[in-house]
Design a protein around this motif. Sequence first.
Motif, short mmCIF file in Angstrom:
data_model
loop_
_atom_site.label_atom_id
_atom_site.label_comp_id
_atom_site.label_asym_id
_atom_site.label_seq_id
_atom_site.Cartn_x
_atom_site.Cartn_y
_atom_site.Cartn_z
N PHE A 34 9.53 1.90 -4.36
CA PHE A 34 9.86 1.77 -2.91
C PHE A 34 9.86 2.96 -2.17
CE2 PHE A 34 12.90 1.24 0.75
CZ PHE A 34 12.52 0.38 1.28
N TYR A 35 10.16 4.09 -2.65
CA TYR A 35 10.30 5.15 -1.94
C TYR A 35 8.94 5.99 -2.10
CZ TYR A 35 11.04 7.22 -6.79
OH TYR A 35 10.81 7.47 -8.11
N ARG A 36 8.30 5.67 -2.88
CA ARG A 36 6.95 6.45 -3.43
C ARG A 36 5.96 5.92 -2.19
NH1 ARG A 36 5.20 6.12 -9.42
NH2 ARG A 36 4.01 4.20 -8.41
N ALA A 37 5.13 7.06 -1.76
CA ALA A 37 4.26 6.56 -0.76
C ALA A 37 2.89 6.19 -1.42
CB ALA A 37 3.59 7.95 0.09
N GLU A 38 2.48 5.04 -0.73
CA GLU A 38 1.38 4.32 -1.66
C GLU A 38 0.13 5.20 -1.53
OE1 GLU A 38 0.89 0.32 -0.21
OE2 GLU A 38 3.17 -0.03 -0.12
N GLN A 39 -0.33 5.41 -2.57
CA GLN A 39 -1.88 6.16 -2.68
C GLN A 39 -2.85 5.41 -3.29
OE1 GLN A 39 -0.81 9.81 -4.90
NE2 GLN A 39 0.25 10.74 -2.97
N GLY A 40 -4.13 5.34 -2.76
CA GLY A 40 -4.84 4.50 -3.44
C GLY A 40 -5.79 3.81 -2.43
N TYR A 41 -6.48 3.01 -2.71
CA TYR A 41 -7.16 2.12 -1.86
C TYR A 41 -6.90 0.70 -1.67
CZ TYR A 41 -9.95 0.95 -5.64
OH TYR A 41 -10.60 0.54 -7.03
N LYS A 42 -6.94 -0.11 -0.49
CA LYS A 42 -6.49 -1.53 -0.58
C LYS A 42 -7.77 -2.24 -0.43
CE LYS A 42 -2.43 -0.80 2.44
NZ LYS A 42 -1.71 -0.78 1.26
N ILE A 66 -2.48 -1.17 -12.48
CA ILE A 66 -3.41 -0.47 -11.82
C ILE A 66 -2.92 -0.50 -10.31
CG2 ILE A 66 -5.42 -0.72 -13.34
CD1 ILE A 66 -6.77 -2.34 -11.19
N GLY A 67 -1.92 -1.17 -9.78
CA GLY A 67 -1.55 -1.31 -8.60
C GLY A 67 -0.76 -2.50 -8.31
N ARG A 68 -0.56 -2.64 -7.01
CA ARG A 68 0.76 -3.59 -6.54
C ARG A 68 0.02 -4.32 -5.47
NH1 ARG A 68 4.90 -3.82 -10.06
NH2 ARG A 68 5.33 -1.94 -10.83
N VAL A 69 0.61 -5.67 -5.22
CA VAL A 69 0.56 -6.58 -3.87
C VAL A 69 0.87 -6.02 -2.93
CG1 VAL A 69 0.64 -8.93 -3.21
CG2 VAL A 69 -0.04 -8.59 -5.54
N THR A 70 0.54 -5.85 -1.82
CA THR A 70 0.95 -5.18 -0.77
C THR A 70 1.24 -6.24 0.43
OG1 THR A 70 -1.02 -4.27 0.14
CG2 THR A 70 0.53 -2.95 -1.32
N GLY A 71 0.51 -7.13 0.48
CA GLY A 71 0.82 -7.91 1.52
C GLY A 71 -0.06 -9.53 0.92
N ILE A 72 0.54 -10.56 1.73
CA ILE A 72 0.07 -12.05 1.68
C ILE A 72 0.28 -12.73 2.96
CG2 ILE A 72 0.39 -14.32 0.57
CD1 ILE A 72 2.02 -12.78 -1.79
N GLU A 73 -0.96 -13.18 3.63
CA GLU A 73 -1.26 -13.74 4.54
C GLU A 73 -1.87 -15.20 4.45
OE1 GLU A 73 -2.94 -11.80 8.00
OE2 GLU A 73 -2.86 -9.83 6.79
N ASP A 90 -4.54 1.73 -7.49
CA ASP A 90 -4.36 3.38 -7.76
C ASP A 90 -5.78 4.13 -7.57
OD1 ASP A 90 -1.73 2.69 -8.32
OD2 ASP A 90 -2.11 3.01 -10.39
N SER A 91 -5.78 5.27 -6.92
CA SER A 91 -7.12 5.92 -6.63
C SER A 91 -7.72 6.29 -7.85
CB SER A 91 -6.52 7.13 -5.74
OG SER A 91 -5.80 8.01 -6.36
N HIS A 92 -7.04 6.64 -8.82
CA HIS A 92 -7.90 6.87 -10.25
C HIS A 92 -8.60 5.91 -10.66
CE1 HIS A 92 -3.86 5.47 -11.92
NE2 HIS A 92 -4.71 5.40 -13.00
#
Length: 166
Positions: A34-42, A66-73, A90-92
């Motif tokens: 939660f506190y970590r800034a999201e780095q990477g690409y969407k 390798i990443g997280r779900v950031t939104g559901i529409e 994740d950007s890597h």
Amino acid sequence: MNARTVEISVGVLVILGIAALLMLAMQVSGLSDFYRAEQGYKISAIFKNIGGLKVKSKVTIGGVTIGRVTGIELKFENEEYFPVVEMSIDSHVNKIPLDSQASILTAGLLGDNYIGIEAGHDEEFLAAGDSITLTSQAILLEELISKFAVGNSNPSDSKSGNSSKD
């Protein structure tokens, strides 16, 4: 004086214990990101049914997060509703082929849902803003139970994939 030192030591240990339990609870619940800034690409993916997928669910390839779900529409197009899931990768992890498939999987029988990406073989790779078009919907436990209860136990009916819209 000696009793006061013991009381202070016990107080410090209790505070450290509570802090350790809070950190453990945050790690287990997934709130530590939660506190970590999201780095990477969407990127996004379109499904017919997402089941119990939630924001902050993990995204994996081969079981590795390798990443997280950031939104559901919920989108409405061509007289049909469909959920669109946005993911932060994740950007890597920057070489996911364009023809990869996204599936909604379940961790155990009653576990949380997450997205599993099966890498394809295309020579071009997903970039920020791209969408995964080949998806498989969540397998709902309720649907499986009702199909077996009614007597329609054909396994091919319970697993349905979809080739989603762009």
